[in-house]
Design a protein around this motif. Structure first.
Motif, PDB file in Angstrom:
ATOM      1  N   GLN A   1       5.162  56.613  -0.464  1.00  0.00           N
ATOM      2  CA  GLN A   1       4.114  55.629  -0.273  1.00  0.00           C
ATOM      3  C   GLN A   1       3.195  55.630  -1.493  1.00  0.00           C
ATOM      4  N   GLY A   2       2.578  54.489  -1.741  1.00  0.00           N
ATOM      5  CA  GLY A   2       1.720  54.380  -2.907  1.00  0.00           C
ATOM      6  C   GLY A   2       0.807  53.186  -2.778  1.00  0.00           C
ATOM      7  N   ARG A   3       0.439  52.623  -3.926  1.00  0.00           N
ATOM      8  CA  ARG A   3      -0.440  51.464  -3.955  1.00  0.00           C
ATOM      9  C   ARG A   3       0.292  50.199  -3.523  1.00  0.00           C
ATOM     10  N   GLU A   4      -0.429  49.316  -2.853  1.00  0.00           N
ATOM     11  CA  GLU A   4       0.152  48.037  -2.444  1.00  0.00           C
ATOM     12  C   GLU A   4       0.408  47.176  -3.669  1.00  0.00           C
ATOM     13  N   ILE A   5       1.562  46.530  -3.705  1.00  0.00           N
ATOM     14  CA  ILE A   5       1.901  45.622  -4.791  1.00  0.00           C
ATOM     15  C   ILE A   5       1.106  44.329  -4.616  1.00  0.00           C
ATOM     16  N   THR A   9       0.318  37.661  -8.748  1.00  0.00           N
ATOM     17  CA  THR A   9       0.141  37.651 -10.200  1.00  0.00           C
ATOM     18  C   THR A   9       1.434  37.175 -10.854  1.00  0.00           C
ATOM     19  N   ASP A  10       1.453  37.133 -12.180  1.00  0.00           N
ATOM     20  CA  ASP A  10       2.640  36.660 -12.891  1.00  0.00           C
ATOM     21  C   ASP A  10       3.815  37.625 -12.677  1.00  0.00           C
ATOM     22  N   LEU A  11       5.033  37.121 -12.876  1.00  0.00           N
ATOM     23  CA  LEU A  11       6.241  37.903 -12.596  1.00  0.00           C
ATOM     24  C   LEU A  11       6.302  39.217 -13.373  1.00  0.00           C
ATOM     25  N   LYS A  12       5.891  39.197 -14.626  1.00  0.00           N
ATOM     26  CA  LYS A  12       5.939  40.423 -15.413  1.00  0.00           C
ATOM     27  C   LYS A  12       5.043  41.491 -14.794  1.00  0.00           C
ATOM     28  N   SER A  13       3.846  41.117 -14.381  1.00  0.00           N
ATOM     29  CA  SER A  13       2.932  42.081 -13.750  1.00  0.00           C
ATOM     30  C   SER A  13       3.508  42.608 -12.441  1.00  0.00           C
ATOM     31  N   VAL A  14       4.095  41.715 -11.639  1.00  0.00           N
ATOM     32  CA  VAL A  14       4.702  42.142 -10.378  1.00  0.00           C
ATOM     33  C   VAL A  14       5.874  43.073 -10.660  1.00  0.00           C
ATOM     34  N   ALA A  15       6.700  42.714 -11.645  1.00  0.00           N
ATOM     35  CA  ALA A  15       7.847  43.558 -12.009  1.00  0.00           C
ATOM     36  C   ALA A  15       7.388  44.947 -12.449  1.00  0.00           C
ATOM     37  N   MET A  16       6.319  45.009 -13.208  1.00  0.00           N
ATOM     38  CA  MET A  16       5.806  46.311 -13.656  1.00  0.00           C
ATOM     39  C   MET A  16       5.319  47.144 -12.470  1.00  0.00           C
ATOM     40  N   GLN A  17       4.757  46.490 -11.459  1.00  0.00           N
ATOM     41  CA  GLN A  17       4.313  47.204 -10.263  1.00  0.00           C
ATOM     42  C   GLN A  17       5.511  47.732  -9.469  1.00  0.00           C
ATOM     43  N   HIS A  19       8.383  48.452 -10.742  1.00  0.00           N
ATOM     44  CA  HIS A  19       8.926  49.531 -11.574  1.00  0.00           C
ATOM     45  C   HIS A  19       8.114  50.809 -11.396  1.00  0.00           C
ATOM     46  N   ALA A  20       6.803  50.697 -11.400  1.00  0.00           N
ATOM     47  CA  ALA A  20       5.941  51.877 -11.225  1.00  0.00           C
ATOM     48  C   ALA A  20       6.184  52.549  -9.872  1.00  0.00           C
ATOM     49  N   ALA A  21       6.675  51.779  -8.893  1.00  0.00           N
ATOM     50  CA  ALA A  21       6.986  52.334  -7.565  1.00  0.00           C
ATOM     51  C   ALA A  21       8.393  52.928  -7.504  1.00  0.00           C
ATOM     52  N   ARG A  45      17.462  55.437 -15.421  1.00  0.00           N
ATOM     53  CA  ARG A  45      16.100  54.985 -15.128  1.00  0.00           C
ATOM     54  C   ARG A  45      15.515  54.290 -16.343  1.00  0.00           C
ATOM     55  N   GLN A  46      14.946  53.129 -16.133  1.00  0.00           N
ATOM     56  CA  GLN A  46      14.291  52.386 -17.204  1.00  0.00           C
ATOM     57  C   GLN A  46      12.958  53.031 -17.538  1.00  0.00           C
ATOM     58  N   SER A  47      12.569  52.933 -18.795  1.00  0.00           N
ATOM     59  CA  SER A  47      11.207  53.332 -19.147  1.00  0.00           C
ATOM     60  C   SER A  47      10.326  52.100 -18.950  1.00  0.00           C
ATOM     61  N   PRO A  48       9.041  52.305 -18.704  1.00  0.00           N
ATOM     62  CA  PRO A  48       8.147  51.151 -18.559  1.00  0.00           C
ATOM     63  C   PRO A  48       8.115  50.287 -19.821  1.00  0.00           C
ATOM     64  N   ILE A  49       8.307  50.907 -20.974  1.00  0.00           N
ATOM     65  CA  ILE A  49       8.290  50.162 -22.234  1.00  0.00           C
ATOM     66  C   ILE A  49       9.431  49.159 -22.289  1.00  0.00           C
ATOM     67  N   VAL A  50      10.612  49.553 -21.804  1.00  0.00           N
ATOM     68  CA  VAL A  50      11.763  48.646 -21.781  1.00  0.00           C
ATOM     69  C   VAL A  50      11.444  47.418 -20.932  1.00  0.00           C
ATOM     70  N   VAL A  51      10.939  47.645 -19.741  1.00  0.00           N
ATOM     71  CA  VAL A  51      10.621  46.532 -18.837  1.00  0.00           C
ATOM     72  C   VAL A  51       9.527  45.655 -19.453  1.00  0.00           C
ATOM     73  N   GLN A  52       8.509  46.270 -20.005  1.00  0.00           N
ATOM     74  CA  GLN A  52       7.391  45.552 -20.632  1.00  0.00           C
ATOM     75  C   GLN A  52       7.861  44.695 -21.807  1.00  0.00           C
ATOM     76  N   ASP A  53       8.807  45.224 -22.586  1.00  0.00           N
ATOM     77  CA  ASP A  53       9.233  44.536 -23.807  1.00  0.00           C
ATOM     78  C   ASP A  53      10.246  43.414 -23.579  1.00  0.00           C
ATOM     79  N   TRP A  54      10.836  43.325 -22.404  1.00  0.00           N
ATOM     80  CA  TRP A  54      11.763  42.230 -22.159  1.00  0.00           C
ATOM     81  C   TRP A  54      11.020  40.914 -22.203  1.00  0.00           C
TER      82      TRP A  54
END
Length: 194
Positions: A1-5, A9-17, A19-21, A45-54
């Protein structure tokens, strides 16, 4: 369990959330990934940088989730004929998997239940058609096990609809293989609400 997504917001921000989960995610156009070599993420496992840079550009209208990595599984029921059947199916599955991330497909005729299951499931295929077709109620139920993708909220669907969260996403709970199999075997009795 963690923070609510935050799904507004924009797709990239949602995708990063997502990913963080703990999910491996990909930018997509409807259900098709927009990155080459995406099958790498079935086992790494993807790094957050990979997801961010797409490139999350105007061609991107969906977020694809890698099924299998990290024990992520998806139970999908598709071709649901009416609202009563939808509610009956959600009630039945959520009784078995109460903390699953439940969301509606963009067509409005399907429902997904995303969970984690670290146990080995007794199948060699990526997707198992788990529930029988129940004429007049739904077309099929399937258990997505590995090496495939599912589209997440708030993605667009080719029908013009949008994938919508039914429950709140705060991470994926872990369930046993027995619970995942039991939840994917939708009973005909679940589709007859009074």
């Amino acid at each position: 369990q963690g923070r609510e997504i935050t799904l507004n917001t924009d797709l990239k921000s949602v995708a990063m959330q997502y990913h963080a989960a703990g999910l491996n995610v990909l930018p997509a156009r409807f259900k098709r990934p927009l990155v080459s070599g995406y099958t790498t993420w079935y086992t790494v496992r993807q790094s957050p940088i990979v997801v961010q840079d797409w490139s999350w550009n105007d061609q991107t209208n969906a977020i694809a989730c890698v099924i299998g990595f990290g024990g992520v599984r998806d139970i999908e029921v598709d071709g649901i004929c009416d609202e009563d059947t939808l509610h009956a199916i959600v009630d039945e599955v959520m009784e078995i998997l109460p903390d699953a991330f439940c969301f509606l497909s963009g067509s409005g005729r399907g429902v997904h239940f995303l969970i984690r299951c670290d146990e080995r499931l007794p199948f060699s295929s990526s997707v198992v058609h788990a529930g029988p077709k129940i004429p007049g109620r739904f077309d099929h139920a399937e258990l997505r096990i590995q090496k495939c993708l599912s589209t997440l909220p708030t993605s667009a669907h080719e029908s013009g609809g949008t994938y919508q969260a039914w429950s709140t996403f705060t991470g994926l709970p872990t369930y046993s293989a027995a619970d995942a199999l039991r939840a994917s075997a939708i009973r005909e009795t679940a589709c007859t609400r009074s």
